[in-house]
Design a protein around this motif. Structure first.
Motif, short mmCIF file in Angstrom:
data_model
loop_
_atom_site.label_atom_id
_atom_site.label_comp_id
_atom_site.label_asym_id
_atom_site.label_seq_id
_atom_site.Cartn_x
_atom_site.Cartn_y
_atom_site.Cartn_z
N LYS A 59 0.86 -1.18 0.00
CA LYS A 59 0.00 0.00 0.00
C LYS A 59 0.90 1.23 0.00
O LYS A 59 1.75 1.39 0.87
N ASP A 119 0.94 5.09 0.55
CA ASP A 119 0.05 6.05 1.20
C ASP A 119 0.37 7.50 0.89
O ASP A 119 -0.34 8.39 1.33
N ASP A 155 -5.18 5.51 0.04
CA ASP A 155 -3.94 4.84 -0.31
C ASP A 155 -4.14 4.07 -1.61
O ASP A 155 -5.26 3.86 -2.08
N GLU A 166 -3.23 0.55 -3.60
CA GLU A 166 -2.76 -0.83 -3.43
C GLU A 166 -2.08 -1.27 -4.73
O GLU A 166 -2.66 -1.15 -5.81
#
Length: 183
Positions: A47, A49, A71, A73
């Motif tokens: 992830k 962010d 965020d 992925e």
């Protein structure tokens, strides 16, 4: 080997601007990007962010400096090296020859979801909210069609009329030469 192409994204689609390795990337679900080497094994999901901007169906969120709670992925596809980059500095007659070169260590990433939404989920939400926004039709296909029709029309007319015999080309005028007048 993974192929990467820069493709412009529609403005109304789900996308985000992320930071990785000090560089910014505009991403959407399904995209594949190359970033500076990350410490992760191929096949692992991560992830990211650091999202600077998040856009979904015309709704845009701009972070100061990052958007909170959003965020991206990603899945690590492979680690590879970039193209060979060389720089040469040479000064003639001064014995200066400097050569620098190298290849960047890169990581190939596939974007799985942006802001917790995959591309299909975002489309489903858009339809629930009131349908997709109308996109203008691509003018490229229409132009091709017009060209094809325009190209066929003169051929049809030419078949109906008998071919006219070409006239003889007009003779070119003689070149004038300038002579110096002597006195």
């Amino acid at each position: 080997m993974v192929q990467f192409h820069a493709v412009s994204k529609p403005d109304g689609s789900l996308s985000a601007v992320i930071v990785s390795g000090g560089k910014q990337y505009r991403v959407a679900p399904g995209d594949q990007i190359l970033v500076d080497r990350l410490d992760a094994e191929p096949g692992v999901s991560l992830k990211l962010d650091r999202v600077l901007l998040f856009s979904s169906a015309g709704d845009v969120k701009v972070g100061a400096p990052v958007v909170d709670g959003v965020d991206v992925e990603v899945k690590v596809l492979a680690h590879r090296r970039g193209p060979r980059v060389e720089s040469l500095r040479y000064k003639s007659k001064k014995r200066v020859r400097v050569h620098h070169g190298g290849r960047a260590d890169l990581t190939a990433l596939q974007i799985i979801a942006v802001g917790g939404l995959t591309g299909k989920e975002a489309e489903a939400e858009d339809e629930k909210e009131g349908g997709k926004q109308a996109r203008p039709k691509s003018r490229g296909k229409a132009r091709v069609g017009r060209k094809a029709e325009a190209a066929e029309a003169p051929k049809a007319e030419a078949d109906l009329e008998p071919a006219a015999e070409p006239d003889e080309p007009a003779a070119k005028p003689a070149r004038r030469s300038r002579k110096k007048e002597s006195e």
